[in-house]
Design a protein around this motif. Structure first.
Motif, short mmCIF file in Angstrom:
data_model
loop_
_atom_site.label_atom_id
_atom_site.label_comp_id
_atom_site.label_asym_id
_atom_site.label_seq_id
_atom_site.Cartn_x
_atom_site.Cartn_y
_atom_site.Cartn_z
N THR A 3 0.88 -1.15 0.10
CA THR A 3 -0.05 0.06 0.09
C THR A 3 0.94 1.28 0.00
O THR A 3 1.84 1.10 0.83
CB THR A 3 -1.00 0.06 1.15
N MET A 4 0.55 2.16 -0.76
CA MET A 4 1.42 3.49 -1.00
C MET A 4 0.92 4.32 0.05
O MET A 4 -0.47 4.86 -0.17
CB MET A 4 1.53 3.57 -2.47
N THR A 5 1.39 4.96 0.70
CA THR A 5 1.12 6.09 1.67
C THR A 5 1.55 7.51 0.86
O THR A 5 2.13 7.56 0.27
CB THR A 5 1.68 6.04 2.99
#
Lengths: 354, 446
Positions: A3-5
């Motif tokens: 997951t890309m923050t």
């Protein structure tokens, strides 16, 4: 990166700015590093300066803009790294100042007691900057002795070993510095190869040929060294095999330079060099992520994307103005490069001074 | 020397030296646009030549501004790391906005302005000058917004770790402190540009060389300078002073040398603050004037330093008082000079008035002093806070950078800047001696 923050996104945007800076200012630094070697007469030196004159300042703005972006996106990283790298950073600032002044002041006075001095200042500062940038990158990849409070202070050198009390200069960081110098000499020579003609172009080409072999050899060496020095690289490589696309891009670029240069393709060989630089820097970013400042010693003190990033609200606000601003900057750059495209020549009326 | 003092001198020195150059480019940027506009509308090459001459001085000044400005972007992190870590999420945005929106614009169009006159044509070259002017004024706004937040922090919340988190970019950019400060700072830069232009014009008239250009420079410098010097006092200076009175009353008391609170407080024109004895020596006072200027009532009560705890006092009251008085004193003299010169110009007597030309010629350094004193007033007045009321300056410095290291780099900057000063003055004086003229078309680099 499952997951890309928002932090990860800014990590990528900063890497993009760093790559833009190295590709753009890289060629004028490289041209500076070879200035005394490639250009023999005052007329030739004017041509070298003319090839970067209208663009070098805009290229350097990528560094300033990246500094500002680092400041708001990762305040803890900005604060820790700039104070920890205090001495080398100040030396870099002095070199940048001297270099800018040398470029801008050289041709204000046409005198043998003026121009040669600025040629030396321009060339020496360009060469040292290329070296220092590489050393700095080496320090970040290797890691620094961060304390629990998130600070460190590195002396310029200690015993030249990587651990446990590293200095700015150790065998690893110096090897990265030399690689950066070779790569930017290659990049700058390829730029001059595009922008000049005749004997000057032939000399640029000769330097590019030599620099290619140094870059190739050093790239192989620091790749091996980095596997030894930064264990996160093997972790990331095992977890995210897609990351091999970055070193692959670098390798393709580097061999592309060789091929295009052999064909005498001026623009393509320069663009291949851009791909090599982008691939190398992206590989470095990939190898340390999720760290933004790895540590030597207690790994829990390392700064990561999450621990160094500014709060999310501010980062989201910044996206709204940052993206259009960067698009504008790219548009300006395209316009300026188009306006000044083609080979550089001296004015018809220009005569060398006695 | 303790480390915080070394870091403060370091920043004060590099920032003050840097701002000698942008104030001139901000002011000249406007004047060059005026010259180019006149040239475009009248088709008179005289104004193109005049603009090209100032463009060359602009280029040297701009190069100095860029060179000495680079350290400032990085110095927050190198010398003020605790402040940067806490506040970077807020002021990093205005600094990055400056890089992304102003510096790219300026650096792109400076090249076109300096090297592109033949390629761009008259309209294109005029546009390059306008964009260059716009870039430098935009740059100024982002810097003022940064400083205004440190003076009067708005638009943020404070996180659990003490970090400042940006809540509203609009609040940060439209900070009520920033608007008067921006107007005041920009018109001060225009004052510098006008005095430099008028001074060099007056020099040409006195030595009787390039006299046609000399008249253009004096006329433009005096006319625009008249507006700018008056704007400095009202409304911009007045509005800024009222901001200080409202939000930093202890700073106002220190600036004015008012030790005791008073109804109908006097305005000190001269006098030396004796801080240990809480009094102003040799005072020259205008009765009740401070009350009137601050609150528009002759008998209003103005809080003196005695109304505030000593740990909230600015830590160098005497220097703050002097800087403020130097700024105001010079600003008042500037109004007198430009008003008198404009009156003589109106009567057609200025170019023959030797005394006035001498005054204009010799006035060159004073706007630089006034601008520097003005910034020193703002920064000393904010003390002992780095973020007013929220973070003390002593809590903001880099913990592991020793006084010795800071002193080392301070001396390095001092040496480098001494060298650059000599070179820049040498080059500018060559340009002035050479003078404007149609033979100046050669481009400066390459």
């Amino acid at each position: 990166m499952t997951t890309m923050t928002t932090g990860d996104l800014w990590f990528c945007l900063l890497a993009f700015m760093g790559i833009m800076y190295v590709i753009l200012d890289g060629f004028d630094l490289g041209a500076g590093a070879v200035h005394l070697l490639v250009a023999r007469s005052d007329a030739e030196r004017r041509l070298v300066l003319r090839s970067i004159g209208p663009v070098w300042d805009g290229n350097e703005v990528w560094l300033i803009a990246a500094g500002g972006t680092l400041f708001f996106a990762f305040p803890a990283l900005y604060a820790a790294s700039f104070s920890g790298f205090y001495l080398p950073l100040m030396i870099v600032l002095w070199l940048l100042m001297l270099r800018g002044i040398a470029i801008e002041f050289r041709n204000h006075l046409d005198s043998p007691a003026w121009t040669p001095a600025w040629d030396v200042v321009f060339s020496a500062s360009s060469l040292l900057l290329a070296l220092f940038y590489g050393v700095a990158l080496g320090n970040v990849v290797r890691g620094v002795p961060l304390t629990g409070e998130g600070w460190f202070f590195e002396p310029l050198w200690t015993d030249l070993r990587v651990a446990p009390e590293p200095g700015i200069f150790d065998w690893y960081t110096v090897s990265v510095g030399l690689t950066a110098l070779a790569a930017l000499v290659l990049h700058g020579a390829l730029w001059l190869h595009c922008k000049t003609e005749g004997a000057l172009q032939a000399r640029a080409r000769h330097i590019a040929d030599r620099a290619w072999w140094s870059t190739f050899g050093l790239t192989v060496l620091i790749t091996i060294f980095t596997w030894i020095v930064q264990p996160q690289l093997s972790v990331n490589a095992a977890a995210h095999p897609w990351g091999f696309v970055f070193p692959l891009a670098a390798a393709t670029g580097l061999f592309g330079v060789r091929r295009q240069l052999a064909r005498g393709a001026e623009t393509s060989s320069f663009l291949a060099s851009c791909a090599y630089l982008a691939g190398m820097l992206a590989s470095a970013a990939f190898s340390v992520h999720p760290f933004v400042l790895p540590t030597i010693g207690d790994a829990s003190n390392a700064l990561t994307v999450d621990s160094a990033a500014a709060p999310r609200a501010g980062l989201e606000i910044a996206l709204v103005w940052w993206l259009p601003g960067i698009v504008l900057a790219v548009v300006y750059a395209l316009y300026v490069y188009r306006r000044f495209r083609g080979k550089v020549r001296l004015e018809a009326g220009w005569v060398p001074s006695a | 020397m303790d480390a915080v003092a070394a870091h403060r001198i370091h920043f004060a020195f590099t920032a003050s030296y840097h701002y000698l150059f942008p104030q001139l480019t901000i002011g000249l940027g406007l004047l060059i646009v005026i010259l180019k506009t006149v040239a475009l509308r009248t088709g008179d090459a005289h104004y193109d030549d005049a603009a090209r001459f100032w463009g060359r001085i602009f280029a040297i000044t701009f190069a100095m501004g860029v060179a000495t400005g680079i350290p400032l972007e990085f110095q927050f992190g190198t010398n003020w790391s605790r402040f940067s870590r806490a506040a970077g999420g807020v002021i990093g945005q205005t600094l990055a906005l400056e890089g992304v929106y102003a510096f790219f614009l300026e650096s792109s169009f400076l090249g076109l302005f300096l090297y592109g006159e033949a390629r761009l044509g008259r309209r294109g070259h005029w546009l390059a000058a306008v964009l260059l002017f716009l870039g430098s004024w935009l740059s100024g706004y982002f810097i003022i917004a940064t400083n205004a937040w440190m003076q009067y922090p708005v638009g943020h919340v404070r996180g659990a770790s003490g970090q400042f988190e940006l809540q509203s970019l609009a609040a940060l950019l439209l900070n009520p402190w920033a608007l008067p400060q921006y107007a005041h700072t920009m018109s001060a830069a225009v004052v510098t540009g006008c005095f430099v232009m008028a001074s060099i014009g007056a020099y040409y008239l006195i030595v009787d060389e390039h006299a046609a250009y000399g008249r253009t420079f004096v006329r433009l410098g005096v006319v625009v300078g008249l507006a700018a010097t008056w704007l400095q006092i009202f409304p911009t200076g007045d509005a800024q002073g009222r901001m200080v009175a409202l939000h930093q009353p202890v700073t106002l008391a220190a600036m004015e040398g008012l030790f005791q609170s008073e109804e109908g407080a006097p305005l000190a024109i001269l006098g030396q603050p004796d801080v240990p004895n809480r009094r102003l020596d040799n005072p020259l006072l205008v009765p009740r004037a401070l009350s009137f200027l601050t609150y528009r009532r002759w008998t209003a009560r103005v809080e003196g330093l005695d109304a505030f705890p000593e740990d909230a006092w600015p830590d160098n009251i005497a220097l703050l008082y002097y800087c403020y008085h130097i700024m105001v004193g010079l600003g008042t003299i500037f109004v007198a000079i430009t008003s008198l010169a404009a009156w003589q110009l109106w009567r057609g007597a200025l170019f023959r008035s030797r005394p006035m030309l001498w005054v204009l010629m010799l006035s060159l350094p004073f706007p630089f002093i006034a601008n520097t004193a003005g910034w020193a007033t703002a920064e000393l007045g904010r003390q002992p806070w780095v973020i007013y009321g929220l973070m003390r300056t002593a809590e903001g410095s880099s913990p592991l950078v020793s006084a010795g290291n800071a002193l080392f780099t301070l001396l390095g900057f001092a040496g480098l800047y001494a060298l650059l000063t000599i070179l820049a003055l040498f080059l500018v004086s060559r340009e002035i001696v050479h003078g404007p003229g149609p033979d100046q078309a050669a481009d400066p680099v390459g």
